[in-house]
Design a protein around this motif. Structure first.
Motif, PDB file in Angstrom:
ATOM      1  N   ALA A  28       8.012  -0.810  -6.343  1.00 48.01           N
ATOM      2  CA  ALA A  28       6.781  -0.877  -5.553  1.00 48.01           C
ATOM      3  C   ALA A  28       6.967  -0.294  -4.160  1.00 48.01           C
ATOM      4  O   ALA A  28       5.997   0.143  -3.528  1.00 48.01           O
ATOM      5  CB  ALA A  28       6.294  -2.322  -5.464  1.00 48.01           C
ATOM      6  N   ILE A  29       8.196  -0.233  -3.660  1.00 47.46           N
ATOM      7  CA  ILE A  29       8.444   0.296  -2.317  1.00 47.46           C
ATOM      8  C   ILE A  29       8.066   1.775  -2.215  1.00 47.46           C
ATOM      9  O   ILE A  29       7.768   2.276  -1.122  1.00 47.46           O
ATOM     10  CB  ILE A  29       9.919   0.086  -1.913  1.00 47.46           C
ATOM     11  N   PHE A  30       8.032   2.481  -3.344  1.00 49.68           N
ATOM     12  CA  PHE A  30       7.676   3.898  -3.297  1.00 49.68           C
ATOM     13  C   PHE A  30       6.212   4.087  -2.922  1.00 49.68           C
ATOM     14  O   PHE A  30       5.839   5.160  -2.432  1.00 49.68           O
ATOM     15  CB  PHE A  30       7.993   4.565  -4.633  1.00 49.68           C
ATOM     16  N   ALA A  31       5.382   3.092  -3.140  1.00 51.81           N
ATOM     17  CA  ALA A  31       3.995   3.166  -2.683  1.00 51.81           C
ATOM     18  C   ALA A  31       3.954   3.215  -1.158  1.00 51.81           C
ATOM     19  O   ALA A  31       3.146   3.942  -0.567  1.00 51.81           O
ATOM     20  CB  ALA A  31       3.196   1.972  -3.204  1.00 51.81           C
ATOM     21  N   VAL A  32       4.841   2.445  -0.513  1.00 50.59           N
ATOM     22  CA  VAL A  32       4.906   2.450   0.944  1.00 50.59           C
ATOM     23  C   VAL A  32       5.387   3.809   1.427  1.00 50.59           C
ATOM     24  O   VAL A  32       4.876   4.352   2.419  1.00 50.59           O
ATOM     25  CB  VAL A  32       5.831   1.331   1.446  1.00 50.59           C
ATOM     26  N   TYR A  33       6.365   4.384   0.734  1.00 49.04           N
ATOM     27  CA  TYR A  33       6.856   5.718   1.103  1.00 49.04           C
ATOM     28  C   TYR A  33       5.731   6.745   1.030  1.00 49.04           C
ATOM     29  O   TYR A  33       5.554   7.562   1.953  1.00 49.04           O
ATOM     30  CB  TYR A  33       8.007   6.124   0.186  1.00 49.04           C
ATOM     31  N   LEU A  34       4.969   6.732  -0.040  1.00 52.48           N
ATOM     32  CA  LEU A  34       3.855   7.674  -0.163  1.00 52.48           C
ATOM     33  C   LEU A  34       2.828   7.449   0.939  1.00 52.48           C
ATOM     34  O   LEU A  34       2.253   8.403   1.479  1.00 52.48           O
ATOM     35  CB  LEU A  34       3.206   7.523  -1.539  1.00 52.48           C
TER      36      LEU A  34
ATOM     37  N   LEU B 206      14.764  -5.025   9.412  1.00 50.18           N
ATOM     38  CA  LEU B 206      15.098  -3.861  10.242  1.00 50.18           C
ATOM     39  C   LEU B 206      15.550  -2.687   9.376  1.00 50.18           C
ATOM     40  O   LEU B 206      15.184  -1.519   9.630  1.00 50.18           O
ATOM     41  CB  LEU B 206      16.186  -4.228  11.247  1.00 50.18           C
ATOM     42  N   THR B 207      16.327  -2.982   8.348  1.00 50.25           N
ATOM     43  CA  THR B 207      16.792  -1.926   7.444  1.00 50.25           C
ATOM     44  C   THR B 207      15.629  -1.320   6.668  1.00 50.25           C
ATOM     45  O   THR B 207      15.570  -0.097   6.472  1.00 50.25           O
ATOM     46  CB  THR B 207      17.834  -2.485   6.462  1.00 50.25           C
ATOM     47  N   ALA B 208      14.690  -2.156   6.239  1.00 52.27           N
ATOM     48  CA  ALA B 208      13.519  -1.653   5.525  1.00 52.27           C
ATOM     49  C   ALA B 208      12.719  -0.697   6.405  1.00 52.27           C
ATOM     50  O   ALA B 208      12.315   0.394   5.965  1.00 52.27           O
ATOM     51  CB  ALA B 208      12.640  -2.816   5.070  1.00 52.27           C
TER      52      ALA B 208
ATOM     53  N   ALA C  49      13.802   0.927   9.122  1.00 55.64           N
ATOM     54  CA  ALA C  49      14.608   2.109   9.438  1.00 55.64           C
ATOM     55  C   ALA C  49      14.712   3.043   8.241  1.00 55.64           C
ATOM     56  O   ALA C  49      14.627   4.269   8.387  1.00 55.64           O
ATOM     57  CB  ALA C  49      15.999   1.678   9.895  1.00 55.64           C
ATOM     58  N   GLY C  50      14.890   2.478   7.048  1.00 52.84           N
ATOM     59  CA  GLY C  50      15.022   3.302   5.857  1.00 52.84           C
ATOM     60  C   GLY C  50      13.753   4.074   5.548  1.00 52.84           C
ATOM     61  O   GLY C  50      13.801   5.269   5.223  1.00 52.84           O
ATOM     62  N   LEU C  51      12.613   3.420   5.650  1.00 49.82           N
ATOM     63  CA  LEU C  51      11.348   4.101   5.388  1.00 49.82           C
ATOM     64  C   LEU C  51      11.048   5.133   6.478  1.00 49.82           C
ATOM     65  O   LEU C  51      10.474   6.188   6.200  1.00 49.82           O
ATOM     66  CB  LEU C  51      10.215   3.083   5.291  1.00 49.82           C
ATOM     67  N   TYR C  52      11.460   4.823   7.715  1.00 47.46           N
ATOM     68  CA  TYR C  52      11.277   5.800   8.792  1.00 47.46           C
ATOM     69  C   TYR C  52      12.147   7.028   8.554  1.00 47.46           C
ATOM     70  O   TYR C  52      11.717   8.171   8.763  1.00 47.46           O
ATOM     71  CB  TYR C  52      11.612   5.167  10.135  1.00 47.46           C
ATOM     72  N   ALA C  53      13.384   6.807   8.096  1.00 45.36           N
ATOM     73  CA  ALA C  53      14.265   7.934   7.771  1.00 45.36           C
ATOM     74  C   ALA C  53      13.668   8.770   6.639  1.00 45.36           C
ATOM     75  O   ALA C  53      13.704  10.005   6.673  1.00 45.36           O
ATOM     76  CB  ALA C  53      15.650   7.422   7.388  1.00 45.36           C
ATOM     77  N   ALA C  54      13.112   8.095   5.623  1.00 44.28           N
ATOM     78  CA  ALA C  54      12.486   8.812   4.507  1.00 44.28           C
ATOM     79  C   ALA C  54      11.299   9.641   4.993  1.00 44.28           C
ATOM     80  O   ALA C  54      11.112  10.787   4.580  1.00 44.28           O
ATOM     81  CB  ALA C  54      12.032   7.806   3.448  1.00 44.28           C
ATOM     82  N   ARG C  55      10.488   9.052   5.854  1.00 40.71           N
ATOM     83  CA  ARG C  55       9.334   9.772   6.397  1.00 40.71           C
ATOM     84  C   ARG C  55       9.783  10.973   7.221  1.00 40.71           C
ATOM     85  O   ARG C  55       9.211  12.066   7.133  1.00 40.71           O
ATOM     86  CB  ARG C  55       8.506   8.825   7.264  1.00 40.71           C
TER      87      ARG C  55
ATOM     88  N   THR D  13      14.278   6.223   0.220  1.00 41.86           N
ATOM     89  CA  THR D  13      13.464   5.073  -0.157  1.00 41.86           C
ATOM     90  C   THR D  13      14.166   4.239  -1.226  1.00 41.86           C
ATOM     91  O   THR D  13      14.171   2.999  -1.167  1.00 41.86           O
ATOM     92  CB  THR D  13      12.092   5.528  -0.671  1.00 41.86           C
ATOM     93  N   ALA D  14      14.764   4.910  -2.208  1.00 43.31           N
ATOM     94  CA  ALA D  14      15.478   4.195  -3.268  1.00 43.31           C
ATOM     95  C   ALA D  14      16.653   3.409  -2.691  1.00 43.31           C
ATOM     96  O   ALA D  14      16.872   2.237  -3.047  1.00 43.31           O
ATOM     97  CB  ALA D  14      15.967   5.184  -4.323  1.00 43.31           C
ATOM     98  N   VAL D  15      17.409   4.034  -1.801  1.00 52.64           N
ATOM     99  CA  VAL D  15      18.550   3.354  -1.184  1.00 52.64           C
ATOM    100  C   VAL D  15      18.066   2.164  -0.349  1.00 52.64           C
ATOM    101  O   VAL D  15      18.680   1.092  -0.360  1.00 52.64           O
ATOM    102  CB  VAL D  15      19.359   4.345  -0.321  1.00 52.64           C
ATOM    103  N   THR D  16      16.963   2.349   0.360  1.00 48.79           N
ATOM    104  CA  THR D  16      16.392   1.254   1.151  1.00 48.79           C
ATOM    105  C   THR D  16      16.033   0.070   0.260  1.00 48.79           C
ATOM    106  O   THR D  16      16.315  -1.090   0.588  1.00 48.79           O
ATOM    107  CB  THR D  16      15.155   1.736   1.914  1.00 48.79           C
ATOM    108  N   ALA D  17      15.401   0.355  -0.872  1.00 46.72           N
ATOM    109  CA  ALA D  17      15.029  -0.718  -1.806  1.00 46.72           C
ATOM    110  C   ALA D  17      16.257  -1.461  -2.303  1.00 46.72           C
ATOM    111  O   ALA D  17      16.267  -2.695  -2.393  1.00 46.72           O
ATOM    112  CB  ALA D  17      14.255  -0.134  -2.989  1.00 46.72           C
TER     113      ALA D  17
END
Length: 425
Positions: free
Chosen positions: A193-199, A278-280, A282-288, A304-308
């Motif tokens: 489900a975290i990939f929805a946030v990435y999109l 914080l990791t969530a 930072a990880g999504l920000y890095a993906a973006r 995003t996968a690594v963040t999840a």
């Protein structure tokens, strides 16, 4: 003899004479790899305990039994997936457990080959670089990566879910129902489900809501077939982390697993929750950032996968099958760069060394590791955090035109127009 016969003016077409032997050699390597797995099974039988749980879930779903009230195998394993997954597992009841285990090995071998193929496409490798010999050889070697091997050992569904998400997100933006398959994957196992946030954070709102639509469709189907179990899962069972397993054992390669072992505390509370949040972020920000500044959707998906995997309360080592697209993405960018080849070798070593199993961890020894043992007990979260940090450093500024491939900066829009898949690794 005509060109259709494979020759021109009596001479073999270039490359055709060596292509077939390469396929044979690669296929032989894959057969040898599977034979090695079978020989290992003769010495130490593979438990494949998870496939037994899936079959029991399917049985409970087919007869209307108590989906979350049973346990199976000598480890007393319960059902932990949403009811929708149990509905999908109903066909597993049509086979005996022994036959099902053999089928699971064969299906996972096919899925591994498919994942290698999808990873090569995602990394931007052309058809000349993802030939049958390459796919077969990579599959043969990839089987012995620790997360992949553990997936075979337990009869897990990780490869299927990773293929589903990678196929879905590798399609061009605007593709019909892009995101729906990812939502279905989230309906089976919640973490996709975290990939929805990435999109969403990368501006692809329609695809993000399509993920939500797929997820809700799966939940609705689960409720229609198993209404009581659905209410039980969504109101109670999904919050019972302890039901899945002990967070502090070395099997758990998430950030929480690392923190519990470092603190010698099986319930770190806020000392885990705050770093996880914080990791969530930072990880999504890095993906973006890697998507917007470098035009690399593939690396956005990997971040995003690594963040999840990091922020999930429990990420068993076999959940890290995302190592396959990660290694392919790294390999795609090593040509002419000795330093990158060394990095690829180091990352490959991390996923093959099995250091978490080498240190003494019987009983509750996992909670009493000394400082120097901690990195060996948590190689994947350490690597995951290092990866996100490296992406931050790499994307600290948008590259100039001279730094971009072919003298230009690839933007997401240009990237989509050039190909129907991800751009170069």
């Amino acid at each position: 003899m005509s060109a259709a016969d494979g020759t021109r003016t009596g001479r073999p077409v270039r490359g055709q004479g060596i292509a077939r032997p390469r396929v044979v050699l690669a296929a032989a390597l894959l057969m040898a790899s599977l034979a090695g797995l079978w020989m290992l099974y003769q010495v130490q039988p593979l438990p494949m305990s998870d496939i037994a749980v899936y079959r029991a879930e399917g049985q409970a779903a087919s007869v209307g039994g108590d989906l979350y009230g049973f346990t199976v195998t000598k480890w007393a394993l319960p059902a932990t997936y949403p009811p929708f997954a149990a509905v999908l597992f109903i066909p597993t009841t049509w086979l005996s457990l022994g036959t099902l285990k053999v089928a699971a090995v064969l299906v996972n071998a096919v899925l591994l080959a498919l994942l290698v193929h999808l990873s090569c496409k995602a990394a931007g490798l052309g058809k000349a670089d993802r030939t049958a010999p390459v796919i077969l050889a990579a599959t043969a070697l990839g089987l012995w990566l620790e997360p992949v091997f553990q997936t075979f050992v337990f009869g897990q569904v990780n490869l299927a879910l990773t293929c589903l998400v990678l196929w879905d997100l590798s399609r061009p933006d605007g593709a019909r129902l892009k995101g729906f398959a990812t939502g279905i994957a989230a309906g089976i196992k919640l973490t996709p489900a975290i990939f929805a946030v990435y999109l969403l954070v990368t501006g692809r709102v329609k695809a993000a809501f399509t993920v939500l639509g797929g997820f809700l469709a799966s939940a609705l189907l689960g409720w229609l077939v198993l209404p009581a179990a659905s209410i039980e899962f969504w109101t109670r069972r999904m919050f019972e982390t302890g039901r899945v397993g002990k967070t502090w054992i070395v099997d758990n390669q998430s950030l929480q697993g690392l923190i519990t072992r470092v603190l010698h505390d099986p319930e770190p509370g806020l000392l885990w929750a705050v770093p996880a949040l914080l990791t969530a972020a930072a990880g999504l920000y890095a993906a973006r950032r890697v998507y917007l500044r470098r035009g690399l959707d593939s690396w956005g998906v990997l971040c995003t996968a690594v963040t999840a995997l990091l922020v999930s309360p429990i990420s068993w080592s076999h959940h890290w099958v995302w190592c396959v697209p990660l290694l392919v993405a790294l390999a795609a960018r090593t040509r002419g760069h000795a330093g990158r080849r060394a990095l690829l070798a180091a990352v490959t070593l991390v996923f093959t060394a099995r250091t978490m199993w080498m240190i003494p961890h019987t009983g509750d020894l996992d909670l009493y590791f000394s400082w120097w043992q901690q990195p060996f007990a948590a190689p994947y979260p350490v690597l995951g955090l290092a990866l996100l940090a490296a992406v931050f450093w790499w994307t600290r500024q948008t590259p100039g035109v001279s730094d971009a491939p072919c003298g230009r900066l690839p933007t997401p829009r240009v990237e989509q127009e050039l190909s129907s898949g991800f751009r170069a690794g």
